[in-house]
Enzyme design. Structure first.
Site, PDB file in Angstrom:
ATOM      1  N   CYS A 279       0.936  -1.358   0.213  1.00  0.00           N
ATOM      2  CA  CYS A 279      -0.321   0.040  -0.132  1.00  0.00           C
ATOM      3  C   CYS A 279       0.668   1.100   0.023  1.00  0.00           C
ATOM      4  O   CYS A 279       1.963   1.090   0.940  1.00  0.00           O
ATOM      5  CB  CYS A 279      -0.445  -0.004   1.422  1.00  0.00           C
ATOM      6  SG  CYS A 279      -2.267   1.344   1.295  1.00  0.00           S
TER       7      CYS A 279
ATOM      8  N   HIS B 164      -6.712   1.459   1.747  1.00  0.00           N
ATOM      9  CA  HIS B 164      -5.875   2.580   2.615  1.00  0.00           C
ATOM     10  C   HIS B 164      -7.319   3.537   2.112  1.00  0.00           C
ATOM     11  O   HIS B 164      -7.683   4.522   1.481  1.00  0.00           O
ATOM     12  CB  HIS B 164      -5.113   3.578   2.101  1.00  0.00           C
ATOM     13  CG  HIS B 164      -4.177   3.923   3.389  1.00  0.00           C
ATOM     14  ND1 HIS B 164      -3.100   2.520   4.333  1.00  0.00           N
ATOM     15  CD2 HIS B 164      -4.406   4.665   4.703  1.00  0.00           C
ATOM     16  CE1 HIS B 164      -2.757   3.762   5.971  1.00  0.00           C
ATOM     17  NE2 HIS B 164      -4.026   4.706   5.491  1.00  0.00           N
TER      18      HIS B 164
ATOM     19  N   ASN C  25     -13.639   9.379  -2.612  1.00  0.00           N
ATOM     20  CA  ASN C  25     -14.792   8.046  -2.518  1.00  0.00           C
ATOM     21  C   ASN C  25     -14.572   6.920  -1.636  1.00  0.00           C
ATOM     22  O   ASN C  25     -13.044   6.601  -1.589  1.00  0.00           O
ATOM     23  CB  ASN C  25     -14.384   7.583  -4.610  1.00  0.00           C
ATOM     24  CG  ASN C  25     -14.353   9.001  -5.126  1.00  0.00           C
ATOM     25  OD1 ASN C  25     -14.910   9.759  -4.520  1.00  0.00           O
ATOM     26  ND2 ASN C  25     -13.672   8.871  -5.834  1.00  0.00           N
TER      27      ASN C  25
ATOM     28  N   CYS D 206       0.794   3.727   3.100  1.00  0.00           N
ATOM     29  CA  CYS D 206       1.204   3.346   4.383  1.00  0.00           C
ATOM     30  C   CYS D 206       2.327   3.544   4.837  1.00  0.00           C
ATOM     31  O   CYS D 206       2.487   4.233   3.775  1.00  0.00           O
ATOM     32  CB  CYS D 206       0.878   1.511   4.780  1.00  0.00           C
ATOM     33  SG  CYS D 206      -0.680   0.540   5.422  1.00  0.00           S
TER      34      CYS D 206
ATOM     35  N   HIS E 206      -4.463   1.132   7.750  1.00  0.00           N
ATOM     36  CA  HIS E 206      -5.348   0.483   6.928  1.00  0.00           C
ATOM     37  C   HIS E 206      -6.219  -0.337   6.885  1.00  0.00           C
ATOM     38  O   HIS E 206      -6.804  -0.131   5.273  1.00  0.00           O
ATOM     39  CB  HIS E 206      -3.485  -0.431   6.265  1.00  0.00           C
ATOM     40  CG  HIS E 206      -4.427  -0.945   4.581  1.00  0.00           C
ATOM     41  ND1 HIS E 206      -3.973  -0.470   3.290  1.00  0.00           N
ATOM     42  CD2 HIS E 206      -4.959  -1.760   4.880  1.00  0.00           C
ATOM     43  CE1 HIS E 206      -3.921  -1.057   2.255  1.00  0.00           C
ATOM     44  NE2 HIS E 206      -5.267  -1.842   2.895  1.00  0.00           N
TER      45      HIS E 206
ATOM     46  N   HIS F  37      -8.717   6.799   2.820  1.00  0.00           N
ATOM     47  CA  HIS F  37      -7.764   8.272   1.921  1.00  0.00           C
ATOM     48  C   HIS F  37      -9.056   8.817   1.057  1.00  0.00           C
ATOM     49  O   HIS F  37     -10.182   8.440   1.318  1.00  0.00           O
ATOM     50  CB  HIS F  37      -6.985   8.075   1.386  1.00  0.00           C
ATOM     51  CG  HIS F  37      -7.048   7.288   0.272  1.00  0.00           C
ATOM     52  ND1 HIS F  37      -7.838   6.216  -0.474  1.00  0.00           N
ATOM     53  CD2 HIS F  37      -6.665   8.366  -0.855  1.00  0.00           C
ATOM     54  CE1 HIS F  37      -7.805   5.934  -1.320  1.00  0.00           C
ATOM     55  NE2 HIS F  37      -7.286   7.084  -2.142  1.00  0.00           N
TER      56      HIS F  37
ATOM     57  N   GLN G 275      -9.706  12.765  -1.299  1.00  0.00           N
ATOM     58  CA  GLN G 275      -8.668  13.761  -2.498  1.00  0.00           C
ATOM     59  C   GLN G 275      -8.812  14.811  -1.831  1.00  0.00           C
ATOM     60  O   GLN G 275     -10.113  15.200  -1.920  1.00  0.00           O
ATOM     61  CB  GLN G 275      -8.957  13.137  -3.890  1.00  0.00           C
ATOM     62  CG  GLN G 275      -8.705  11.546  -4.147  1.00  0.00           C
ATOM     63  CD  GLN G 275      -8.727  11.230  -5.054  1.00  0.00           C
ATOM     64  OE1 GLN G 275      -8.179  11.491  -6.133  1.00  0.00           O
ATOM     65  NE2 GLN G 275      -9.764  10.572  -5.596  1.00  0.00           N
TER      66      GLN G 275
END
Ligand code: ZN
Length: 347
Positions: A70, A167, A156, A73, A116, A169, A171
């Protein structure tokens, strides 16, 4: 909150946001990275008058890597990721595969936690509060860039939405123009002002509160409701009670309450379809006023949270009417969606 600005091996900016004020973030990115080459181009559609970002370099981007590779991470011995340090609270960095770059705007990735295997709904209130600080700070920083007209912070969640990294996250897009949906809202706002002398957002929120049928959750400083004409099967709009144009203007009381309200909403989203169903895929989208638009003070910062899942195992596809004509057909009545979102309240 402590903010530490650094750069990655290819020159991209990376920013740590830590809750502890005494933390030192001085890890260096030792990866032999080529400079990022992007060929993002904004093309205007002459028929619709909207813009399309043509970003062919994105074809080579990381796609569903195994968990031990990943890129979000923290780094560890022998495994270098996008984040040079071996731990972090919240981190933001420029996307290596941006849809918008250079004169065409900016794309950033926000890692909500170094863990994660958790989702946003599983964060603590303190962690969620730090993410809000990061969103706010990014909005303030990007406001200073002449090529950025509007900042969009979003998440998303779920493979069904096209997420390519597991993971947790989100944007941040800094668009070089005002987006079509925002322009549309400005037009509605202006005609409402001309017709009634009042603010459209104030009237919408007041109507939902008076009606009550679609209200999902009320805090002292925030209110969440399914909009009267929801486009998506389950869609919630979250507004601060005191209208502000963007994240920078939220007052301390609203900031403090936000994590509690938002985490509760996300947890309810995961319970919509009952136990045993995989986590609900969703899009969570902050709407903020463009920086230099006339009348921006009239705009209402709000968050729109929605899922494309309509029943267990079934997704709402944007088919002919939606994709071809921009006319949404929603199988779930907004009142029923609100009822469901109230039923699944946590104790
Ligand atoms: Zn990860």
């Amino acid at each position: 909150m402590k903010k530490t600005v650094t750069t990655l091996a290819d020159g991209r900016e990376l920013i740590y946001y830590d809750s502890a004020d005494d933390i030192v973030r001085d890890a260096v990115d030792p990866r032999p990275l080529d400079a990022v080459s992007t060929s993002s181009e904004i093309r205007r559609d002459p028929l619709l008058g909207d813009s399309v970002a043509i970003a062919s370099h994105r074809q080579g981007r990381t796609y569903h890597p195994p968990a031990d590779e990943c890129p979000l991470c923290p780094s560890r011995e022998g495994r270098r990721s996008e984040i040079p340090d071996t731990d972090y609270d919240v981190v933001v960095f420029e996307n290596r595969f941006p849809s918008l770059a250079g004169d065409s705007g900016r794309c950033e990735v926000v890692c909500f936690t170094s863990d994660h295997d958790v989702s946003f709904a599983g964060l603590t209130e303190e962690q969620a509060g730090l993410v809000l600080e990061a969103w706010t700070d990014r909005t303030a920083d990007l406001a200073e860039l002449p090529q950025v007209a509007q900042v969009f912070c979003f998440e998303n969640r779920g493979a069904e939405i096209g997420v390519t990294l597991g993971h947790p996250h989100g944007q941040i897009y800094g668009y070089p123009f005002v987006t079509p949906r925002t322009e549309q809202m400005f037009r509605s706002m202006e005609s409402h002002r001309a017709e009634t002398g009042r603010n459209l957002f104030d009237d919408v929120v007041a109507r939902e509160l008076a009606d009550g049928e679609r209200v999902v959750l009320e805090g002292e400083h925030w209110v969440a409701f399914v909009p009267y004409a929801a486009h998506w099967p389950y869609e919630v709009h979250l507004h601060p009670r005191r209208r502000v144009p963007d994240l920078r203007e939220l007052d301390e009381a609203a900031r403090t309450e936000f994590p509690q309200i938002y985490l509760e909403l996300l947890r309810r989203f995961d319970r919509i379809f009952g136990p045993g169903e995989p986590p609900t895929p969703y899009i969570s989208a902050w709407h903020q006023a463009p920086f230099r638009a006339p009348g921006r003070e009239e705009f209402a910062l709000h968050l729109e949270l929605f899922t494309i899942r309509r029943t267990p195992g079934k997704l709402k596809f944007l088919a002919g009417s939606e994709s071809g004509m921009n006319v949404f057909i929603n199988d779930v009545p907004p009142e029923a969606a609100a009822q469901r979102l109230r039923e699944v309240a946590s104790e």
